[in-house]
Design an enzyme around this catalytic site. Structure first.
Site, PDB file in Angstrom:
ATOM      1  N   ASP A  70      34.960  42.060  43.409  1.00  0.00           N
ATOM      2  CA  ASP A  70      35.915  42.947  44.086  1.00  0.00           C
ATOM      3  C   ASP A  70      35.203  44.078  44.826  1.00  0.00           C
ATOM      4  O   ASP A  70      34.312  44.728  44.280  1.00  0.00           O
ATOM      5  CB  ASP A  70      36.864  43.581  43.063  1.00  0.00           C
ATOM      6  CG  ASP A  70      37.660  42.555  42.271  1.00  0.00           C
ATOM      7  OD1 ASP A  70      37.060  41.563  41.808  1.00  0.00           O
ATOM      8  OD2 ASP A  70      38.864  42.775  42.086  1.00  0.00           O
ATOM      9  N   HIS A  72      37.437  46.135  47.209  1.00  0.00           N
ATOM     10  CA  HIS A  72      38.586  47.050  47.262  1.00  0.00           C
ATOM     11  C   HIS A  72      38.369  48.244  48.200  1.00  0.00           C
ATOM     12  O   HIS A  72      38.530  49.395  47.819  1.00  0.00           O
ATOM     13  CB  HIS A  72      38.935  47.552  45.860  1.00  0.00           C
ATOM     14  CG  HIS A  72      39.725  46.557  45.056  1.00  0.00           C
ATOM     15  ND1 HIS A  72      40.956  46.080  45.445  1.00  0.00           N
ATOM     16  CD2 HIS A  72      39.444  45.944  43.870  1.00  0.00           C
ATOM     17  CE1 HIS A  72      41.411  45.222  44.549  1.00  0.00           C
ATOM     18  NE2 HIS A  72      40.512  45.110  43.581  1.00  0.00           N
ATOM     19  N   HIS A 131      44.745  40.147  45.871  1.00  0.00           N
ATOM     20  CA  HIS A 131      45.145  41.208  46.796  1.00  0.00           C
ATOM     21  C   HIS A 131      45.128  40.754  48.252  1.00  0.00           C
ATOM     22  O   HIS A 131      45.538  41.518  49.131  1.00  0.00           O
ATOM     23  CB  HIS A 131      44.270  42.448  46.616  1.00  0.00           C
ATOM     24  CG  HIS A 131      44.686  43.268  45.436  1.00  0.00           C
ATOM     25  ND1 HIS A 131      45.555  44.326  45.537  1.00  0.00           N
ATOM     26  CD2 HIS A 131      44.371  43.146  44.121  1.00  0.00           C
ATOM     27  CE1 HIS A 131      45.753  44.852  44.333  1.00  0.00           C
ATOM     28  NE2 HIS A 131      45.044  44.151  43.462  1.00  0.00           N
ATOM     29  N   HIS A 258      38.029  40.061  39.447  1.00  0.00           N
ATOM     30  CA  HIS A 258      39.410  40.339  39.035  1.00  0.00           C
ATOM     31  C   HIS A 258      39.578  41.406  37.964  1.00  0.00           C
ATOM     32  O   HIS A 258      40.664  41.950  37.806  1.00  0.00           O
ATOM     33  CB  HIS A 258      40.041  39.024  38.580  1.00  0.00           C
ATOM     34  CG  HIS A 258      41.541  39.016  38.520  1.00  0.00           C
ATOM     35  ND1 HIS A 258      42.344  39.624  39.472  1.00  0.00           N
ATOM     36  CD2 HIS A 258      42.390  38.460  37.616  1.00  0.00           C
ATOM     37  CE1 HIS A 258      43.616  39.424  39.154  1.00  0.00           C
ATOM     38  NE2 HIS A 258      43.672  38.730  38.040  1.00  0.00           N
TER      39      HIS A 258
END
Length: 371
Positions: A70, A72, A131, A258
């Site tokens: 990730d 983000h 996402h 995750h």
């Protein structure tokens, strides 16, 4: 060099590849997209969509390769990783999804990765995280960020690109990678060969695809699969379920993202599953490291760990102390000093993370032909 005359969405005589090159250079230097108009952004999105469209839901990639969890929206962290280990196409990367939401620069992170995919399609591989589904990035920040920076219409064009992202990737013959986890809906490699990329919110929540984007491991060693009550979607899987899955497919290791990990990575089930989380100091609340994972030609596993940047002040001194304590356990020697190292300020000795050698697969894996 930027040409002065402009025609439509490209400069006169400029190819999409050249536009992508300029965007990469600008994003790496300035971290913003203010030098590019909406038509140019749409050109990149359309090219990214057409580049991803022919790819199957499951990729076959070869090692050596560097695997990223990730991100983000943390553009600064992504660039720090590139600075540490190298940039595409010198280094081959596999990204496990969740490029957007939570962080402040989801737009810039996703655009940078799309530009790299356009320029180096065989060196940059992008998977889909939960996402990158419409219902998630509508609620957790990406929609608001795009509406503020470019307008809501562009958000819908992004969904078209996200819908074309593959869901998993096999590295060599022994490692399977995805964003979430394994599934009880998989009985053989035929399940992956028949897998389709979901292109609606409904199909994102069905079958094998929802587990690949959402499933989590559980420490209950007696468990096979159970409802994922914490997330209210998909499943959790235990060691027994994992062992059956690995044996059935002839694999040695599952690599997924995750979940936040304090060290940036976390092995489970006797090193048969590893979580890689690459966003340090997640959401500005967690005192976690970020990490990326390297797979060598001989399947040796190592990590580069990124320490979050935080300047100690009287207000946050206790948090800084907690972060320092979290790092002590990671200071283990690695056979290769250029791999598995922590990235930190030059005045602190650089600790290293452990290197792991995969055990042979339980059974001989079935060959999947590239589509």
């Amino acid at each position: 060099m930027i040409m002065e005359s402009q025609k439509g969405d490209l400069y006169e005589g400029e190819s999409v590849d050249q536009l992508a090159k300029r965007m990469i250079e600008h994003l790496l230097k300035w971290g913003v997209t203010d030098a590019f108009n909406d038509k140019q952004i749409y050109t990149i999105l359309e090219k990214a969509e057409s580049t991803l469209n022919p790819l199957p839901a499951m990729l076959q990639v070869e090692h050596p390769i560097t695997i990223v969890g990730d991100i983000h929206g943390q553009l600064d962290a992504l660039i720090r990783y590139f600075d540490a280990v190298g940039y595409p196409p010198k280094v081959k990367f596999l990204f496990l999804g969740d490029y957007v939401d939570r962080g402040a620069k989801s737009f810039e992170v996703s655009l940078l990765l799309f530009c790299y995919k356009i320029r180096y399609p065989h060196s940059v591989h992008l998977l889909r995280g939960n996402h990158e589904c419409m219902k998630m990035n509508r609620l957790y920040g990406f929609y608001e960020e795009l509406a503020r920076k470019r307008g809501g219409r562009m958000w819908r064009q992004y969904q078209n690109v996200f819908n074309e992202l593959p869901l998993c990737a096999r590295v060599g013959q022994r490692i399977l990678c995805m964003h979430g986890g394994i599934s009880q809906n998989c009985n053989s490699w035929e399940s992956f060969k028949a897998l389709k990329k979901p292109n609606t919110p409904l199909t994102c929540d069905e079958g094998l695809q929802v587990d690949l984007m959402w499933a989590d491991p559980t420490q209950d060693k007696c468990n096979t699969f159970a409802m994922n009550k914490q997330r209210a979607i998909s499943v959790v899987f235990g060691e027994k379920g994992l062992d059956v899955f690995l044996k059935k497919l002839g694999l040695s290791l599952i690599v997924r993202a995750h979940e936040v990990s304090q060290e940036g990575f976390n092995f489970l089930f006797n090193k048969k599953c590893v979580t890689v989380f690459s966003a340090p100091y997640y959401c500005g609340n967690d005192t976690n490291c970020g990490a990326i994972m390297h797979v060598s030609e001989s399947y040796e596993i190592s990590f580069t760990v990124l320490r979050p940047r935080m300047i100690a002040t009287p207000e946050n001194i206790e948090i800084v102390k907690l972060m320092e304590n979290n790092y002590k356990g990671l200071r283990v020697a690695s056979p290769d000093p250029n791999r598995g190292r922590h990235l930190q300020s030059a005045d602190v000795p650089k600790p290293t993370a452990p290197s792991v050698q995969l055990v042979p697969p339980v059974t001989k894996p079935v060959e999947i032909k590239k589509q």
